[in-house]
Scaffold this active site. Structure first.
Site, PDB file in Angstrom:
ATOM      1  NE  ARG A  34     -17.811 -63.212  -4.632  1.00  0.00           N
ATOM      2  CZ  ARG A  34     -18.344 -62.002  -4.746  1.00  0.00           C
ATOM      3  NH1 ARG A  34     -18.663 -61.323  -3.653  1.00  0.00           N
ATOM      4  NH2 ARG A  34     -18.562 -61.480  -5.919  1.00  0.00           N
ATOM      5  CD  GLU A  46     -20.942 -66.528 -12.768  1.00  0.00           C
ATOM      6  OE1 GLU A  46     -21.634 -65.920 -13.595  1.00  0.00           O
ATOM      7  OE2 GLU A  46     -20.325 -65.942 -11.853  1.00  0.00           O
ATOM      8  N   GLY A  90     -37.530 -69.265 -13.657  1.00  0.00           N
ATOM      9  CA  GLY A  90     -37.769 -69.067 -15.083  1.00  0.00           C
ATOM     10  C   GLY A  90     -36.636 -69.649 -15.924  1.00  0.00           C
ATOM     11  CE1 TYR A 129     -20.337 -62.876 -17.238  1.00  0.00           C
ATOM     12  CE2 TYR A 129     -21.880 -64.630 -16.667  1.00  0.00           C
ATOM     13  CZ  TYR A 129     -21.076 -63.569 -16.297  1.00  0.00           C
ATOM     14  OH  TYR A 129     -21.000 -63.206 -14.981  1.00  0.00           O
ATOM     15  CG  ASP A 147     -22.123 -59.354 -16.757  1.00  0.00           C
ATOM     16  OD1 ASP A 147     -21.405 -58.332 -16.840  1.00  0.00           O
ATOM     17  OD2 ASP A 147     -22.586 -59.764 -15.684  1.00  0.00           O
ATOM     18  CB  CYS A 207     -19.311 -41.043 -10.122  1.00  0.00           C
ATOM     19  SG  CYS A 207     -20.147 -41.565 -11.636  1.00  0.00           S
ATOM     20  CB  CYS A 216     -14.534 -42.945 -15.134  1.00  0.00           C
ATOM     21  SG  CYS A 216     -16.134 -43.162 -15.919  1.00  0.00           S
TER      22      CYS A 216
HETATM   23  S1  SF4 Z   1     -17.072 -46.410 -13.802  1.00  0.00           S
HETATM   24 FE1  SF4 Z   1     -17.324 -44.239 -14.187  1.00  0.00          FE
HETATM   25  S2  SF4 Z   1     -19.516 -43.961 -14.430  1.00  0.00           S
HETATM   26 FE2  SF4 Z   1     -19.227 -45.944 -13.434  1.00  0.00          FE
HETATM   27  S3  SF4 Z   1     -19.429 -45.433 -11.246  1.00  0.00           S
HETATM   28 FE3  SF4 Z   1     -17.244 -45.410 -11.809  1.00  0.00          FE
HETATM   29  S4  SF4 Z   1     -16.848 -43.261 -12.231  1.00  0.00           S
HETATM   30 FE4  SF4 Z   1     -19.042 -43.514 -12.320  1.00  0.00          FE
END
Ligand code: SF4
Length: 382
Positions: A34, A46, A90, A129, A147, A207, A216
């Site tokens: 980076r 990568e 590997g 990817y 990914d 979260c 989300c």
């Molecule tokens: S994307 Fe959703 S499930 Fe994943 S950590 Fe954030 S809030 Fe939680």
């Protein structure tokens, strides 16, 4: 994007994009590639980081750059040297493809690194990817990287309740990944998604720390722990291998696997899978005969080594062996190789110089380190 998702609203999408980029700016790890986003360094990182933990990947990356600091240095390196440096990571086909691709760029493009997704895809060992990762991170091309980490994040953002590998889920994820990407910010955005998947939206989601939590669906519905949904069935496959070291005149026998083999170009002690109902000490004798033409007998068992490879759980039974006729004296007859391209008789102290798959490396190190008790005495130390 599904209408149920808050991200289906343009304004919310823009806010989520900004929140993710701000989080990345504050939390990104200072990784060596980076510093300058040099295409060669991004490409190596990568390939190296696939199936490898970050800390370990960084150690390998630094060693690699000391040995092959440029594309030209890699293109001119002997394959044996490259495989030796790769040892322990590997998936050796990746290392061989790195050499092939470096040589192709030097010979066919005068050393000009391919700068687009399409051109990158044409190189050996570069799938969708990796091409997307290099094109976006090194060249800011607007392509999303998808990914397993990104799949997991999007499956949670959209609360996808069908197996993620199914066609409909894959299409929904690809579409969402494309929409989530802010134009002109692919370098930061794709790395932010990868970083979020590694540090926050990991297998166990954190979260409360997540910059995307306001948008989300899985968080809102309390289903995050159950996303992504995996396909039922298909557990790991158990493999029992039998191998051993054949001793003669203070040297041991090793062979080099065929190029198109899963561990192609690496050295090993002959051996293979025990057949159904076959005891490992019988299997190793049979395998030696089939692979080399040598009739051998078991002197004793060194031990059992275990490893996992993709969805295989491998148990290797490892033995000390001698020629069945036990005839001491001059060099043994030449082997008839059926599973290898080359063979050698080498002193145990020289085994460290040969690139080997990880289980055989462990066996070779245990032999040369004397970890296998009295049987280890079979090996002269110098
Ligand atoms: S994307 Fe959703 S499930 Fe994943 S950590 Fe954030 S809030 Fe939680």
């Amino acid at each position: 994007m599904d209408n149920a998702s808050p991200l289906s609203r343009r304004e919310a999408l823009a806010q989520a994009q900004e929140a993710l980029l701000a989080w990345f700016g504050a939390h990104m790890r200072p990784l060596p590639w980076r510093r300058d986003y040099d295409p060669y360094r991004v490409w190596i990182s990568e390939i190296m980081l696939q199936q490898t933990q970050m800390e370990r990947g960084v150690q390998y990356f630094e060693r690699w750059m000391d040995a092959f600091p440029t594309l030209e240095a890699l293109a001119g390196a002997p394959e044996e040297e490259v495989l030796k440096l790769w040892e322990g990571l590997g998936y050796y086909a990746r290392a061989r493809n790195l050499i092939k691709a470096a040589r192709a760029v030097v010979q066919e493009r005068g050393g000009a690194f391919p700068a687009s997704f399409e051109e990158l895809r044409a190189l050996p060992g570069i799938g969708p990817y990796t091409a997307a990762a290099v094109a976006s991170i090194a060249f800011q091309e607007d392509v999303p990287c998808i990914d397993a980490n990104v799949e997991r994040i999007i499956a949670r953002l959209l609360d996808i309740d069908t197996p993620v590998k199914e066609k409909a889920a894959q299409e929904a994820i690809a579409e969402a990944a494309r929409l989530l990407l802010p134009r002109g910010r692919a370098r930061e955005h794709n790395q932010a998604m990868m970083e979020l998947g590694a540090l926050v939206c990991a297998r166990r989601p954190d979260c409360p720390r997540c910059p995307l939590s306001p948008w989300c669906l899985a968080r809102k519905r309390d289903t995050a722990e159950h996303r992504p949904v995996k396909k039922p069935g298909a557990g790991p496959v158990e493999l029992v291998l039998a191998s051993g070291v054949l001793l003669h005149g203070g040297r041991c026998f090793i062979q080099k696997r065929e190029e198109d083999d899963v561990w192609g170009g690496l050295w090993e002690f002959p051996g293979g899978c025990a057949e159904k109902g076959e005891r490992p000490e019988k299997a190793v004798v049979r395998e030696y005969l089939e692979e080399t033409g040598f009739a051998v007998k078991v002197l004793g068992k060194y031990g059992v080594l275990k490893s996992t490879y993709t969805n295989h759980r491998i148990t290797l039974h490892f033995y000390a062996l001698a020629f069945a006729g036990d005839k001491p004296g001059p060099a043994p007859e030449a082997p008839v190789l059926t599973a290898a391209s080359e063979s050698r008789w080498v002193p145990v102290k020289e085994l460290a110089g040969f690139a080997m798959p990880s289980l055989y490396r462990k066996a070779a190190d245990a032999l040369s380190g004397g970890q296998w008790g009295m049987l280890g005495l079979l090996f002269p130390k110098a």
